[in-house]
Motif scaffolding. Structure first.
Motif, short mmCIF file in Angstrom:
data_model
loop_
_atom_site.label_atom_id
_atom_site.label_comp_id
_atom_site.label_asym_id
_atom_site.label_seq_id
_atom_site.Cartn_x
_atom_site.Cartn_y
_atom_site.Cartn_z
N ARG A 1 -50.03 89.99 73.96
CA ARG A 1 -49.25 88.90 74.53
C ARG A 1 -47.82 88.93 74.00
O ARG A 1 -46.86 88.73 74.75
N CYS B 1 -45.96 91.79 75.69
CA CYS B 1 -45.66 91.45 77.09
C CYS B 1 -44.50 90.46 77.18
O CYS B 1 -43.60 90.63 78.01
N TRP C 1 -46.65 81.57 75.43
CA TRP C 1 -46.56 82.42 74.24
C TRP C 1 -46.79 81.55 73.02
O TRP C 1 -45.91 81.36 72.19
#
Length: 175
Positions: free
Chosen positions: A11, A14, A171
């Protein structure tokens, strides 16, 4: 203004890539206006919310990617240095409750970073290019530093309501 660990997840990778892509598009889209681009505001907001390491990676990727299009040279080093100092200072301010809770000091800081970037870049340029007269060189760029600072102020005011919420939602700090 949250702390984050040094552990990276998929994550993280990304979102670093996505934020870098947004910075690249933003810097490229506004290249026709000298020194006005959203990347400084984005760097500040990410550093407030995600800490130094993630912000530094975004700075490196953004500067190197955009300079591939706009021109790579010794100035790339001064840009990376200047933005690194800005995110270090941002991370420091994010730890101060009065700063984190009030928008006005954040906006003033965003404006000030245009001048800080210009000053640090001029310092690096005088070393790299062997410029002997620092102050005349620096003073010639104050107009562009003002454009940078005002652009930072406007972009920060526009992005501040959205970026922290997006970072928190997509996030999160839990790993």
């Amino acid at each position: 203004m949250a702390k984050s660990s040094n552990k990276f997840t998929i994550r993280d990778i990304c979102f670093i890539a996505l934020i870098t892509a947004a910075c690249v598009v933003g810097r490229t889209a506004f290249q026709f206006i000298p020194n006005v681009q959203p990347i400084t505001a984005i760097f500040i907001l990410v550093s407030f919310n995600k800490g130094f390491l993630r912000s530094f990676l975004i700075v490196l990727l953004t500067i190197f990617t955009t300079n591939i299009y706009m021109g790579m040279g010794p100035w790339t080093l001064t840009q990376v240095f200047s933005y690194t100092v800005i995110i270090i200072v941002s991370c420091g301010f994010s730890q101060m409750p009065w700063f984190a809770q009030h928008q006005l000091p954040q906006l003033i800081f965003a404006l000030f970073t245009g001048y800080l970037f210009g000053f640090l870049t001029a310092c690096g340029d005088t070393i790299i290019y062997g410029i002997r007269a620092f102050w005349p060189y620096y003073v010639q760029g104050i107009y562009f530093d003002t454009l940078h600072g005002v652009g930072n102020l406007l972009f920060y005011a526009l992005l501040r309501p959205f970026i922290p919420r997006l970072l928190l939602r997509f996030w999160p700090n839990q790993y």
